[in-house]
Motif scaffolding. Structure first.
Motif, mmCIF file in Angstrom:
data_model
loop_
_atom_site.group_PDB
_atom_site.id
_atom_site.type_symbol
_atom_site.label_atom_id
_atom_site.label_comp_id
_atom_site.label_asym_id
_atom_site.label_seq_id
_atom_site.Cartn_x
_atom_site.Cartn_y
_atom_site.Cartn_z
ATOM 1 N N ILE A 229 82.012 45.306 46.930
ATOM 2 C CA ILE A 229 80.793 44.661 47.369
ATOM 3 C C ILE A 229 79.611 45.203 46.575
ATOM 4 O O ILE A 229 79.574 46.388 46.214
ATOM 5 C CB ILE A 229 80.575 44.863 48.887
ATOM 6 C CG1 ILE A 229 79.372 44.041 49.365
ATOM 7 C CG2 ILE A 229 80.408 46.335 49.220
ATOM 8 C CD1 ILE A 229 79.188 44.069 50.863
ATOM 9 N N SER A 230 78.643 44.352 46.287
ATOM 10 C CA SER A 230 77.483 44.784 45.504
ATOM 11 C C SER A 230 76.510 45.563 46.387
ATOM 12 O O SER A 230 76.511 45.440 47.617
ATOM 13 C CB SER A 230 76.773 43.577 44.905
ATOM 14 O OG SER A 230 76.174 42.801 45.926
ATOM 15 N N CYS A 231 75.687 46.331 45.739
ATOM 16 C CA CYS A 231 74.665 47.117 46.436
ATOM 17 C C CYS A 231 73.693 46.198 47.191
ATOM 18 O O CYS A 231 73.339 46.464 48.344
ATOM 19 C CB CYS A 231 73.921 47.972 45.415
ATOM 20 S SG CYS A 231 72.415 48.731 46.017
ATOM 21 N N ASP A 232 73.282 45.084 46.571
ATOM 22 C CA ASP A 232 72.324 44.166 47.208
ATOM 23 C C ASP A 232 72.941 43.485 48.425
ATOM 24 O O ASP A 232 72.270 43.310 49.456
ATOM 25 C CB ASP A 232 71.859 43.113 46.193
ATOM 26 C CG ASP A 232 71.073 43.731 45.054
ATOM 27 O OD1 ASP A 232 70.465 44.803 45.282
ATOM 28 O OD2 ASP A 232 71.072 43.160 43.943
ATOM 29 N N SER A 233 74.218 43.125 48.313
ATOM 30 C CA SER A 233 74.884 42.490 49.453
ATOM 31 C C SER A 233 75.017 43.466 50.620
ATOM 32 O O SER A 233 74.805 43.095 51.789
ATOM 33 C CB SER A 233 76.266 41.986 49.041
ATOM 34 O OG SER A 233 76.159 40.993 48.035
ATOM 35 N N LEU A 234 75.355 44.703 50.316
ATOM 36 C CA LEU A 234 75.470 45.708 51.364
ATOM 37 C C LEU A 234 74.116 45.939 52.034
ATOM 38 O O LEU A 234 74.041 46.119 53.257
ATOM 39 C CB LEU A 234 76.009 47.017 50.783
ATOM 40 C CG LEU A 234 76.217 48.160 51.789
ATOM 41 C CD1 LEU A 234 77.251 47.765 52.838
ATOM 42 C CD2 LEU A 234 76.642 49.439 51.073
ATOM 43 N N GLU A 235 73.048 45.921 51.247
ATOM 44 C CA GLU A 235 71.707 46.115 51.801
ATOM 45 C C GLU A 235 71.382 45.024 52.828
ATOM 46 O O GLU A 235 70.840 45.316 53.900
ATOM 47 C CB GLU A 235 70.678 46.113 50.678
ATOM 48 C CG GLU A 235 69.263 46.383 51.136
ATOM 49 C CD GLU A 235 68.283 46.403 49.981
ATOM 50 O OE1 GLU A 235 67.150 46.920 50.168
ATOM 51 O OE2 GLU A 235 68.625 45.893 48.896
ATOM 52 N N LYS A 236 71.712 43.788 52.533
ATOM 53 C CA LYS A 236 71.449 42.679 53.459
ATOM 54 C C LYS A 236 72.269 42.831 54.738
ATOM 55 O O LYS A 236 71.764 42.606 55.847
ATOM 56 C CB LYS A 236 71.781 41.355 52.785
ATOM 57 C CG LYS A 236 70.852 40.995 51.639
ATOM 58 C CD LYS A 236 71.302 39.698 50.960
ATOM 59 C CE LYS A 236 70.401 39.368 49.768
ATOM 60 N NZ LYS A 236 70.842 38.135 49.059
ATOM 61 N N ILE A 237 73.525 43.215 54.594
ATOM 62 C CA ILE A 237 74.389 43.380 55.767
ATOM 63 C C ILE A 237 73.873 44.505 56.664
ATOM 64 O O ILE A 237 73.872 44.384 57.900
ATOM 65 C CB ILE A 237 75.834 43.664 55.315
ATOM 66 C CG1 ILE A 237 76.408 42.434 54.611
ATOM 67 C CG2 ILE A 237 76.702 44.078 56.494
ATOM 68 C CD1 ILE A 237 77.755 42.661 53.976
ATOM 69 N N ILE A 238 73.424 45.613 56.049
ATOM 70 C CA ILE A 238 72.928 46.752 56.816
ATOM 71 C C ILE A 238 71.668 46.387 57.581
ATOM 72 O O ILE A 238 71.469 46.810 58.734
ATOM 73 C CB ILE A 238 72.674 47.953 55.878
ATOM 74 C CG1 ILE A 238 74.004 48.556 55.426
ATOM 75 C CG2 ILE A 238 71.845 49.020 56.572
ATOM 76 C CD1 ILE A 238 73.861 49.665 54.421
ATOM 77 N N LYS A 239 70.788 45.575 56.961
ATOM 78 C CA LYS A 239 69.556 45.165 57.640
ATOM 79 C C LYS A 239 69.851 44.297 58.858
ATOM 80 O O LYS A 239 69.106 44.302 59.842
ATOM 81 C CB LYS A 239 68.656 44.414 56.663
ATOM 82 C CG LYS A 239 67.981 45.321 55.652
ATOM 83 C CD LYS A 239 67.083 44.532 54.710
ATOM 84 C CE LYS A 239 66.391 45.448 53.714
ATOM 85 N NZ LYS A 239 65.534 44.685 52.759
ATOM 86 N N GLU A 240 70.949 43.576 58.798
ATOM 87 C CA GLU A 240 71.324 42.719 59.924
ATOM 88 C C GLU A 240 72.129 43.473 60.981
ATOM 89 O O GLU A 240 72.250 43.001 62.117
ATOM 90 C CB GLU A 240 72.153 41.535 59.404
ATOM 91 C CG GLU A 240 71.372 40.599 58.486
ATOM 92 C CD GLU A 240 72.259 39.543 57.853
ATOM 93 O OE1 GLU A 240 73.494 39.562 58.123
ATOM 94 O OE2 GLU A 240 71.734 38.723 57.082
ATOM 95 N N ASN A 241 72.672 44.617 60.612
ATOM 96 C CA ASN A 241 73.496 45.388 61.552
ATOM 97 C C ASN A 241 73.203 46.880 61.364
ATOM 98 O O ASN A 241 73.839 47.562 60.569
ATOM 99 C CB ASN A 241 74.977 45.090 61.300
ATOM 100 C CG ASN A 241 75.853 45.542 62.457
ATOM 101 O OD1 ASN A 241 75.562 46.538 63.090
ATOM 102 N ND2 ASN A 241 76.924 44.803 62.706
ATOM 103 N N HIS A 242 72.227 47.372 62.130
ATOM 104 C CA HIS A 242 71.764 48.753 61.957
ATOM 105 C C HIS A 242 72.839 49.812 62.246
ATOM 106 O O HIS A 242 72.840 50.870 61.585
ATOM 107 C CB HIS A 242 70.535 49.007 62.831
ATOM 108 C CG HIS A 242 69.338 48.231 62.388
ATOM 109 N ND1 HIS A 242 68.671 48.494 61.221
ATOM 110 C CD2 HIS A 242 68.694 47.167 62.967
ATOM 111 C CE1 HIS A 242 67.661 47.646 61.077
ATOM 112 N NE2 HIS A 242 67.646 46.825 62.123
#
Length: 245
Positions: free
Chosen positions: A120-133
């Protein structure tokens, strides 16, 4: 009158025999005194030598006991280090087991060794983390737990050989799976490198492993001993006779 004077003079004057006897007694007394002194000196020398030998023996005994104490202390430290390593590995295993299965799927933990699977890319992981703290906390817990273990191996608190032999695959997979998270932390904090201790340890295990040769010898010895035990010690299995229907 002259005769009387001569007689008295002769009586007062010691003769040679008397002088000789006197000297003889003096020499004998000197010899006795000298002999006794010499004997006493020898006795003192022997006593001093014996005391020196006893002191030397006690010193050597103390040194031997000290060396044994140091050896026992080092052995206890090594055993404690191994016990600490196994205990911490167990806590890391529980940490992975308590991580959300969906998150482990997202970071490709289960498929990370498959070259056909894309990380998984860094940017994709960032979006997922913002949606699931909660994912952010779990990723950070994984990083802290495993990186602290790598630091412990680096500093000698943990036994790195035991760690590699016991569960190198789990540590390697976590390290690879966390790379997008490392990259995210570097991006957010403008860092050059993150997770360095863990990365270095896993890289060393893969490319310059100092334990592989010793581990292979240990495995070969284990296989040999297991085979010997199986061939020589396994009881003969007595099968029940077949019953004709």
């Amino acid at each position: 009158m002259n005769q009387n004077n001569k007689k008295k003079k002769s009586e007062n004057t010691p003769n040679k025999k008397t002088i000789s006897n006197s000297l003889s007694r003096y020499e004998k007394s000197n010899l006795i005194v000298y002999g006794i002194g010499h004997i006493l000196t020898l006795i003192l020398v022997f006593v001093a030598i014996e005391e020196f030998i006893n002191v030397k023996k006690q010193y050597e005994l103390n040194i031997d006991q000290f060396e044994k104490s140091i050896e026992q202390y080092n052995s206890n430290c090594e055993q404690q280090k191994k016990a600490n390593t196994i205990a911490y590995l167990q806590s890391l295993h529980e940490l992975v087991n308590n991580t959300d299965e969906s998150l482990l799927e997202i970071i490709k933990y289960y498929d990370i060794d498959n070259d056909s699977i894309s990380m998984i890319s860094c940017d994709s992981l960032e979006k997922i983390i913002k949606e699931n703290h909660p994912y952010r906390k779990q990723l950070n817990d994984l990083y802290i737990g495993f990186n602290q273990f790598a630091i412990g191996c680096w500093e000698g608190f943990f036994d790195e050989k035991i760690a590699w032999s016991a569960n190198a695959s789990m540590i390697s997979r976590v390290t690879k799976a966390l790379i997008p998270y490392y990259e995210l932390i570097e991006k957010e904090n403008n860092l050059v490198i993150y997770g360095s201790f863990l990365r270095i340890m896993v890289f060393r295990w893969k490319h310059a492993n100092p334990f592989k040769e010793e581990h292979h010898k240990w495995i070969n010895q284990l296989i040999e001993e297991t085979g010997r035990a199986t061939n020589d010690s396994m009881p003969i299995i007595r099968r029940m006779p077949e019953v004709n229907e």
